[in-house]
Write an enzyme that holds these catalytic residues in place. Structure first.
Site, PDB file in Angstrom:
ATOM      1  N   CYS A 104      -9.197  -0.808   9.147  1.00 21.27           N
ATOM      2  CA  CYS A 104      -8.631  -0.130   7.973  1.00 21.27           C
ATOM      3  C   CYS A 104      -9.699   0.139   6.914  1.00 21.27           C
ATOM      4  CB  CYS A 104      -7.520  -0.987   7.374  1.00 21.27           C
ATOM      5  SG  CYS A 104      -6.850  -0.283   5.840  1.00 21.27           S
ATOM      6  N   LYS A 106       2.351  -6.609  13.536  1.00 23.67           N
ATOM      7  CA  LYS A 106       2.314  -7.336  12.272  1.00 23.67           C
ATOM      8  C   LYS A 106       3.194  -8.579  12.337  1.00 23.67           C
ATOM      9  CE  LYS A 106       1.778  -2.942   9.834  1.00 23.67           C
ATOM     10  NZ  LYS A 106       2.432  -1.969   8.953  1.00 23.67           N
ATOM     11  N   VAL A 121      -2.203  -3.203   4.531  1.00 20.87           N
ATOM     12  CA  VAL A 121      -3.363  -3.921   4.042  1.00 20.87           C
ATOM     13  C   VAL A 121      -4.201  -2.932   3.237  1.00 20.87           C
ATOM     14  CG1 VAL A 121      -3.405  -5.594   5.924  1.00 20.87           C
ATOM     15  CG2 VAL A 121      -4.661  -3.445   6.192  1.00 20.87           C
ATOM     16  N   GLU A 164      -2.627  -2.502  -2.849  1.00 20.80           N
ATOM     17  CA  GLU A 164      -3.230  -1.179  -3.062  1.00 20.80           C
ATOM     18  C   GLU A 164      -4.712  -1.348  -3.421  1.00 20.80           C
ATOM     19  OE1 GLU A 164      -1.824   2.068  -2.539  1.00 20.80           O
ATOM     20  OE2 GLU A 164      -0.470   0.707  -1.498  1.00 20.80           O
ATOM     21  N   SER A 165      -5.584  -0.807  -2.560  1.00 30.44           N
ATOM     22  CA  SER A 165      -7.017  -1.112  -2.647  1.00 30.44           C
ATOM     23  C   SER A 165      -7.648  -0.730  -3.985  1.00 30.44           C
ATOM     24  CB  SER A 165      -7.768  -0.425  -1.510  1.00 30.44           C
ATOM     25  OG  SER A 165      -7.648   0.982  -1.576  1.00 30.44           O
TER      26      SER A 165
END
Length: 356
Positions: A12, A39, A52, A64-65
């Site tokens: 990811c 998952k 993720v 949320e990155s």
């Protein structure tokens, strides 16, 4: 005990961003790898969006990155990954938003779409976004430094970089290379890739080519080591087929069928593939044409990609060819058809079973 726990997935790019931020800041963390195809049952208790990355900091969670990264920059302020002055921080947030809303969608659309028109549009959009980065981003903000804001790495650099590490996939499956004219981007890419934090979790080009195959590669059904079936292919997918190791293509469609690619032979040969076309009616069994198709399969260089409109005809003819070569019993043929998800009522297969 580590202060931060991050739920991540190695494939990811969004999770990649946040792991880079943790490493650049020297924050000790526990890494929990999530299999995105399988998952944990309770994963939504940890990640409300079931995505993720997610981090746990004490009893708190953040997801949320882009939000995670700003949170980490505030909680662990040194070294700072946002500029000090207000206008530069605003510019940084503009470029992070540009990555999320323009650059990444174009990249993903080009890599994941099997539609040639969508790929063409995504290619144009991605080139436009790269030019904007080259001229309006790095060209105006970085001065003589290697990074977005000059000499210091920032959240903007770490926001974009994971997609550049994955560039091998888009180059392999779509033939899209970074245009040579974008020298400022190339300089930036080289500089970021050599940072210790980046190298610590970097993966090879081959890793990404393999991991993105299920999204980007030509969707085929493997009938045997030498035969695979598919639906109608595009010129781009013929190029992919050659890259995937196919030596030949057998087209079972008639030129009268809707969606028939009339220049398919030229496209196949341009990709270095041998080509044959035996027009087999999808709804009417014809033993003579089936025998011609099997003859082509026997004589074409292997492996062979057999295709039709949706794939059922191609799978049936491929199975018949294998059954003839290997002298399979009717029961073995039926079991193999079930493995392939092939309806036994498919007319060509039904005719073959009746003969057996």
């Amino acid at each position: 005990m580590a202060e931060i726990t991050i739920y991540s997935a190695v494939v990811c790019p969004y999770a990649h961003r946040s792991r880079l931020v943790l490493l650049e800041k020297g924050v000790d963390f526990d890494l929990i790898e999530i299999d995105l195809q399988n998952k944990p049952a309770n994963f939504t208790d940890i990640s409300p969006y079931s995505k993720v990355p997610v981090i746990k900091h004490g009893n708190e969670r953040v997801w949320e990155s882009a939000i995670i990264n700003e949170y980490l920059d505030e909680v662990f302020p040194e070294p700072s990954l946002l500029p000090k002055d207000a206008i530069s921080r605003a510019q940084a947030r503009i470029w992070i938003d540009f990555a999320n809303t323009r650059f990444v969608p174009a990249f993903s659309s080009l890599l994941r779409s099997q539609d040639s028109q969508t790929q063409k549009q995504a290619t144009q959009e991605l080139e436009l976004h790269l030019r904007f980065i080259e001229n309006e981003g790095l060209g105006k903000l970085s001065s003589n430094g290697p990074y977005w804001f000059g000499e210091a790495i920032s959240l903007v650099d770490l926001t974009f970089y994971p997609w550049f590490e994955r560039w091998s996939a888009i180059e392999h499956y779509r033939g899209f290379k970074l245009p040579k004219e974008f020298t400022r981007i190339q300089r930036w890419w080289d500089a970021v890739s050599q940072r210790e934090a980046v190298k610590a979790i970097a993966n090879s080009k081959e890793f990404y080519i393999e991991r993105y195959a299920r999204f980007a590669a030509l969707p085929t059904k493997k009938v045997s080591e030498e035969l695979s079936s598919a639906g109608q292919v595009t010129p781009e997918q013929l190029q992919q087929a050659a890259k995937q190791g196919f030596k030949s293509v057998l087209n079972l469609r008639s030129p009268n069928e809707q969606g028939f690619l009339h220049e398919e032979q030229q496209h196949a040969q341009a990709a270095g593939l041998n080509y044959a076309n035996i027009a087999i009616n999808p709804s009417e069994a014809n033993q003579e044409l089936v025998e011609k198709a099997i003859w082509e399969i026997d004589n074409l260089p292997k492996p062979v990609l057999v295709h039709c409109a949706a794939g059922a005809r191609a799978t049936a003819i491929s199975l018949i060819a294998i059954a003839s070569q290997q002298k399979l019993t009717p029961e073995e043929i039926k079991l193999k058809a079930q493995e392939l998800g092939l309806n036994l009522d498919q007319p060509h297969l039904q005719q073959f079973l009746q003969q057996e």
